[in-house]
Design a protein around this motif. Structure first.
Motif, PDB file in Angstrom:
ATOM      1  N   THR A 132       0.818  -1.214   0.000  1.00  0.00           N
ATOM      2  CA  THR A 132       0.000   0.000   0.000  1.00  0.00           C
ATOM      3  C   THR A 132       0.849   1.261   0.000  1.00  0.00           C
ATOM      4  OG1 THR A 132      -0.134  -0.049   2.427  1.00  0.00           O
ATOM      5  CG2 THR A 132      -1.872  -1.175   1.209  1.00  0.00           C
ATOM      6  N   THR A 133       2.154   1.123   0.101  1.00  0.00           N
ATOM      7  CA  THR A 133       3.019   2.291   0.077  1.00  0.00           C
ATOM      8  C   THR A 133       3.424   2.614  -1.352  1.00  0.00           C
ATOM      9  OG1 THR A 133       4.920   0.842   0.432  1.00  0.00           O
ATOM     10  CG2 THR A 133       3.960   1.865   2.377  1.00  0.00           C
ATOM     11  N   SER A 134       3.823   3.843  -1.602  1.00  0.00           N
ATOM     12  CA  SER A 134       4.312   4.239  -2.913  1.00  0.00           C
ATOM     13  C   SER A 134       5.485   5.193  -2.725  1.00  0.00           C
ATOM     14  CB  SER A 134       3.205   4.892  -3.735  1.00  0.00           C
ATOM     15  OG  SER A 134       2.724   6.056  -3.092  1.00  0.00           O
ATOM     16  N   TRP A 135       6.314   5.334  -3.768  1.00  0.00           N
ATOM     17  CA  TRP A 135       7.517   6.149  -3.682  1.00  0.00           C
ATOM     18  C   TRP A 135       7.178   7.633  -3.631  1.00  0.00           C
ATOM     19  CZ3 TRP A 135      12.681   4.252  -3.912  1.00  0.00           C
ATOM     20  CH2 TRP A 135      12.775   2.854  -4.062  1.00  0.00           C
ATOM     21  N   GLY A 136       8.019   8.374  -2.929  1.00  0.00           N
ATOM     22  CA  GLY A 136       7.846   9.814  -2.826  1.00  0.00           C
ATOM     23  C   GLY A 136       9.056  10.430  -2.155  1.00  0.00           C
ATOM     24  N   ILE A 137       9.008  11.735  -1.919  1.00  0.00           N
ATOM     25  CA  ILE A 137      10.124  12.392  -1.258  1.00  0.00           C
ATOM     26  C   ILE A 137       9.947  12.328   0.251  1.00  0.00           C
ATOM     27  CG2 ILE A 137      10.684  13.901  -3.190  1.00  0.00           C
ATOM     28  CD1 ILE A 137       9.130  16.124  -1.816  1.00  0.00           C
ATOM     29  N   ASP A 138      11.077  12.286   0.944  1.00  0.00           N
ATOM     30  CA  ASP A 138      11.089  12.092   2.391  1.00  0.00           C
ATOM     31  C   ASP A 138      11.974  13.161   3.023  1.00  0.00           C
ATOM     32  OD1 ASP A 138      10.846  10.983   4.929  1.00  0.00           O
ATOM     33  OD2 ASP A 138      12.524   9.619   4.620  1.00  0.00           O
ATOM     34  N   SER A 139      11.458  13.858   4.017  1.00  0.00           N
ATOM     35  CA  SER A 139      12.237  14.888   4.697  1.00  0.00           C
ATOM     36  C   SER A 139      12.886  14.384   5.984  1.00  0.00           C
ATOM     37  CB  SER A 139      11.343  16.093   5.016  1.00  0.00           C
ATOM     38  OG  SER A 139      10.266  15.706   5.862  1.00  0.00           O
ATOM     39  N   GLN A 140      12.520  13.179   6.416  1.00  0.00           N
ATOM     40  CA  GLN A 140      13.072  12.655   7.672  1.00  0.00           C
ATOM     41  C   GLN A 140      14.508  12.181   7.504  1.00  0.00           C
ATOM     42  OE1 GLN A 140      10.813   9.449   9.413  1.00  0.00           O
ATOM     43  NE2 GLN A 140      12.060   9.407  11.280  1.00  0.00           N
ATOM     44  N   ALA A 156      21.764  15.014   1.854  1.00  0.00           N
ATOM     45  CA  ALA A 156      22.055  16.434   1.683  1.00  0.00           C
ATOM     46  C   ALA A 156      20.772  17.137   1.270  1.00  0.00           C
ATOM     47  CB  ALA A 156      23.143  16.643   0.634  1.00  0.00           C
ATOM     48  N   GLY A 157      20.715  18.439   1.485  1.00  0.00           N
ATOM     49  CA  GLY A 157      19.524  19.174   1.125  1.00  0.00           C
ATOM     50  C   GLY A 157      18.369  18.883   2.065  1.00  0.00           C
ATOM     51  N   SER A 158      17.161  18.964   1.539  1.00  0.00           N
ATOM     52  CA  SER A 158      15.972  18.830   2.387  1.00  0.00           C
ATOM     53  C   SER A 158      15.233  17.514   2.223  1.00  0.00           C
ATOM     54  CB  SER A 158      14.993  19.979   2.071  1.00  0.00           C
ATOM     55  OG  SER A 158      15.599  21.229   2.280  1.00  0.00           O
ATOM     56  N   TYR A 159      15.483  16.794   1.110  1.00  0.00           N
ATOM     57  CA  TYR A 159      14.694  15.607   0.820  1.00  0.00           C
ATOM     58  C   TYR A 159      15.550  14.483   0.256  1.00  0.00           C
ATOM     59  CZ  TYR A 159      10.913  19.067   1.003  1.00  0.00           C
ATOM     60  OH  TYR A 159      10.071  20.072   1.386  1.00  0.00           O
ATOM     61  N   SER A 160      15.035  13.270   0.395  1.00  0.00           N
ATOM     62  CA  SER A 160      15.552  12.110  -0.321  1.00  0.00           C
ATOM     63  C   SER A 160      14.369  11.420  -0.974  1.00  0.00           C
ATOM     64  CB  SER A 160      16.288  11.147   0.626  1.00  0.00           C
ATOM     65  OG  SER A 160      15.373  10.554   1.543  1.00  0.00           O
ATOM     66  N   LEU A 161      14.643  10.367  -1.735  1.00  0.00           N
ATOM     67  CA  LEU A 161      13.605   9.577  -2.391  1.00  0.00           C
ATOM     68  C   LEU A 161      13.451   8.262  -1.636  1.00  0.00           C
ATOM     69  CD1 LEU A 161      11.759   9.336  -4.957  1.00  0.00           C
ATOM     70  CD2 LEU A 161      13.686   8.172  -6.042  1.00  0.00           C
ATOM     71  N   THR A 162      12.214   7.871  -1.357  1.00  0.00           N
ATOM     72  CA  THR A 162      11.977   6.639  -0.592  1.00  0.00           C
ATOM     73  C   THR A 162      10.705   5.945  -1.057  1.00  0.00           C
ATOM     74  OG1 THR A 162      11.697   5.716   1.649  1.00  0.00           O
ATOM     75  CG2 THR A 162      10.703   7.858   1.214  1.00  0.00           C
ATOM     76  N   GLU A 163      10.606   4.664  -0.749  1.00  0.00           N
ATOM     77  CA  GLU A 163       9.412   3.906  -1.128  1.00  0.00           C
ATOM     78  C   GLU A 163       8.288   4.059  -0.103  1.00  0.00           C
ATOM     79  OE1 GLU A 163       9.922   1.772   2.175  1.00  0.00           O
ATOM     80  OE2 GLU A 163      11.554   2.526   0.924  1.00  0.00           O
ATOM     81  N   SER A 164       8.561   4.668   1.048  1.00  0.00           N
ATOM     82  CA  SER A 164       7.528   4.814   2.090  1.00  0.00           C
ATOM     83  C   SER A 164       7.709   6.153   2.802  1.00  0.00           C
ATOM     84  CB  SER A 164       7.602   3.662   3.095  1.00  0.00           C
ATOM     85  OG  SER A 164       8.918   3.544   3.624  1.00  0.00           O
TER      86      SER A 164
END
Length: 222
Positions: free
Chosen positions: A18-26, A30-38
């Motif tokens: 039920t999860t999908s990929w998106g940007i993650d701030s946790q 570097a910077g403010s975001y990474s890419l994650t599947e959850s």
């Protein structure tokens, strides 16, 4: 850092995740975001008991490798999936490459030891044994993919696919600072100084020639 606008988020057919990929701030390198599947939470395991369902994926925009003699993709990743068995994965990330967005080849990640996927209810679609990455490595690590076999193609896609069994969810997989480097082929320019006429050189003469070779390649960041 990451912006997901140009990245294609794909939910594979009949996926129970039920999860999908998106940007993650946790978590970010570097910077403010990474890419994650959850993004923003732990990933959900497969819904059905004993299931190991098809996966969710994210695909890069098309990468143009035409006119290059070699190419390499580098990025940082953070892995926090269900602990592996040492030789195989319960939950896994699989990396693939395509030149048409339809036919995909599994690829090895330089700097990481890939594992097999557990045979427990392994889906028919996941055939990437020997290419899976998993485990728990919370330190950001730089890895790379050799794209040289694909140089000359105007469209090259990289896909990361995530799959999980029905056990427990964890933080997941994060990617950051993705860059593609390419080396272009150029004819070297050789300069000889001082200029001379070989017919004017006599036996016994001491002649010193300086050869200067300019850069025979150019590094491109795609």
């Amino acid at each position: 850092d990451f912006c997901l606008v140009l990245w294609q988020n794909v939910v594979e057919t009949d996926s129970e995740l039920t999860t999908s990929w998106g940007i993650d701030s946790q978590y970010k390198y570097a910077g403010s975001y990474s890419l994650t599947e959850s993004p923003g939470k732990a990933y959900d395991p497969a819904v059905s008991s004993g299931a190991y369902q098809p996966h969710t994926s994210v695909v890069t925009p098309p990468i143009n490798l035409s006119g290059l003699v070699s190419a390499n993709a580098t990025y940082y990743h953070r892995i926090y999936l269900e602990p592996d068995t040492g030789t195989s994965c319960w939950d896994a990330i699989l990396t693939k490459i395509s030149t048409d967005g339809t036919n995909w080849n599994y690829v090895l990640i330089n700097g990481y030891t890939e594992r097999t996927i557990s045979t427990n209810s392994q889906p028919e679609e996941v055939t990437g044994d020997g290419y899976a990455i998993c485990g728990q490595y919370t330190t950001w690590t730089q890895v790379s993919i050799d794209l040289t076999p694909y140089v000359g193609n105007q469209t090259v896609y990289i896909k990361w696919s995530f799959t999980a069994d029905d056990n427990t969810g964890f933080d997941g997989y994060n990617i950051d600072n993705f860059v593609v480097y390419g080396k272009e082929n150029q004819n070297p320019v050789i300069t000889v100084s001082p200029k001379f006429n070989p017919d004017e050189i006599l036996v016994g003469d001491d002649t010193i020639l300086n050869l200067t070779v300019t850069d025979d390649s150019r590094l491109s960041v795609i």
